[in-house]
Design an enzyme around this catalytic site. Structure first.
Site, PDB file in Angstrom:
ATOM      1  N   PRO A  75     -12.431  40.565  19.083  1.00 26.64           N
ATOM      2  CA  PRO A  75     -12.376  39.822  17.815  1.00 26.64           C
ATOM      3  C   PRO A  75     -11.670  38.458  17.956  1.00 26.64           C
ATOM      4  CG  PRO A  75     -11.843  42.123  17.436  1.00 26.64           C
ATOM      5  CD  PRO A  75     -11.922  41.953  18.917  1.00 26.64           C
ATOM      6  N   CYS A  76     -12.198  37.484  17.218  1.00 22.91           N
ATOM      7  CA  CYS A  76     -11.686  36.117  17.346  1.00 22.91           C
ATOM      8  C   CYS A  76     -10.906  35.658  16.115  1.00 22.91           C
ATOM      9  CB  CYS A  76     -12.848  35.158  17.586  1.00 22.91           C
ATOM     10  SG  CYS A  76     -13.996  35.114  16.198  1.00 22.91           S
ATOM     11  N   GLN A  77     -10.808  36.522  15.084  1.00 22.58           N
ATOM     12  CA  GLN A  77     -10.228  36.070  13.801  1.00 22.58           C
ATOM     13  C   GLN A  77      -8.859  35.407  13.940  1.00 22.58           C
ATOM     14  OE1 GLN A  77     -11.452  39.158  14.272  1.00 22.58           O
ATOM     15  NE2 GLN A  77     -12.138  40.106  12.366  1.00 22.58           N
ATOM     16  N   ILE A 116      -7.679  33.798  16.485  1.00 19.84           N
ATOM     17  CA  ILE A 116      -7.691  32.670  17.426  1.00 19.84           C
ATOM     18  C   ILE A 116      -8.462  31.502  16.803  1.00 19.84           C
ATOM     19  CG2 ILE A 116      -8.406  31.927  19.728  1.00 19.84           C
ATOM     20  CD1 ILE A 116      -8.461  35.004  20.449  1.00 19.84           C
TER      21      ILE A 116
END
Ligand SMILES: C[S@@+](CC[C@H](N)C(=O)[O-])C[C@H]1O[C@@H](n2cnc3c(N)ncnc32)[C@H](O)[C@@H]1O
Length: 326
Positions: free
Chosen positions: A77-79, A81
């Site tokens: 998951p990139c939320q 970053i």
């Protein structure tokens, strides 16, 4: 490469798997791992696999009970970053792991199972100044568990798809089989325009209403958060299926509209027919827009896999040669 055994983590709609299929890699999916039940269902429809293969929440996986595999994919998951999120990174100010910190769960599994290859993708921000220290620690950790990691930011528009999407890719090769020769794919000339992907399936609910038009002209287009009839679309996001918050607009004979599920998936390298299969199963265009925005451009992965799997990695132990060390 014959009989590649694959463990897919944070599977989404399975861009890695789609790429392996497209370049005819003979592979077997050992398991996939997707926390969200609706995404898991979409994955099982697209890849025609039994949902029993889904391991669910990665934090509950007992790595001692997993079957062996050769390749682990983990688009974590990139939320935390992403520039669109709160940018805490892999852990918050108290040292607690964020959702992006699920990276460490993937490492826990890799450390125990030691597959030949690990392949991750995330937003470009991960290799920005802001996360320099955390990113170095990630590379160090991968090194400590036995992998040489090569990384690079690639833009989908440089790999045949008219979609401007910069993402960082991390290719880790187990040290005992790495010959130090891995190179990311060369850029290729873009020969298609976004309009080559358009079709005539847009129903009335794709067309902007008067209030959406006002928002579009006064705010989004001027601030360049959106694009209209662009040859290269701007980066798809998870909200793009939604009339109130799309990024890419099309003007056609009937007015201004957002992209259909077919167009969005195609501009991520997926087959248009998957949109029909999902819509027929009751998924909404907003959901499909979210799946597509969260996914990875399949064509980019195809080119990476060609480099990684078709070149024949020699059994040798060499020191990491990373041209991109920050
Ligand atoms: C960035 S998306 C990955 C998209 C994927 N690479 C693809 O090709 O579509 C991250 C995925 O991780 C899933 N996820 C989040 N937390 C998870 C957890 N604890 N266990 C398993 N999956 C999780 C999300 O539901 C989301 O689908």
């Amino acid at each position: 490469m014959k009989g590649l055994r694959v463990l897919s983590l944070f599977s989404g709609i399975g861009a890695f798997e789609e790429a392996l299929k497209n370049i005819n890699i003979d592979f077997k999916l050992v398991n996939y791992c997707e926390f969200d039940s609706s995404v898991s269902k979409a994955y099982s429809i697209i890849h025609n696999v039994d949902e029993k293969l889904n391991l669910g929440d990665i934090t509950t996986i007992d790595e001692n009970k997993l079957d062996d595999f050769d390749l682990m994919t983990y688009g974590f998951p990139c939320q935390d970053i992403s520039a669109l999120g709160d940018q805490k990174g892999l852990m918050d100010e108290n040292g607690a792991l964020t959702r992006s910190g699920l990276f460490f769960e993937a490492v826990r599994i890799a450390k125990k199972k030691l597959p030949k290859y690990l392949l991750a993708e995330n937003v470009r921000m991960l290799v920005s100044k802001k996360f320099k220290t955390q990113f170095r620690e990630m590379l160090k950790l991968l090194d400590e568990i036995g992998y040489n990691t090569y990384w690079q930011v690639l833009n989908s528009k440089d790999y045949g798809v008219p979609h401007s999407r910069n993402r960082v890719f991390l290719v880790s090769i187990r040290k005992d089989i790495d010959d130090g020769q891995f190179k990311f794919p060369e850029k290729i000339q873009l020969s298609k325009k976004a309009s080559d992907f358009y079709d005539s399936f847009a129903s009335q609910d794709h067309y902007l209403r008067e209030k959406d038009m006002k928002y579009l002209s006064e705010f989004r287009l001027k601030k360049k958060y959106s694009s209209l009839n662009s040859d290269i679309i701007i980066c798809q996001t998870t909200k793009q299926g939604n009339l109130a918050n799309p990024q890419n607009f099309i003007r056609d004979k009937k007015g201004y509209r957002v992209m259909t599920s077919r167009e969005l998936l195609a501009l991520q390298g997926f087959k248009k027919k998957y949109a029909e299969a999902l819509l027929n199963e009751g998924f909404t265009k907003e959901q499909i827009g979210k799946f597509s925005g969260n996914s990875i451009t399949v064509d980019v992965l195809e080119r990476i896999f060609e480099k990684l799997l078709h070149t024949g990695i020699k059994v040798e132990n060499k020191i990491l040669k990373n041209e991109n060390i920050i």
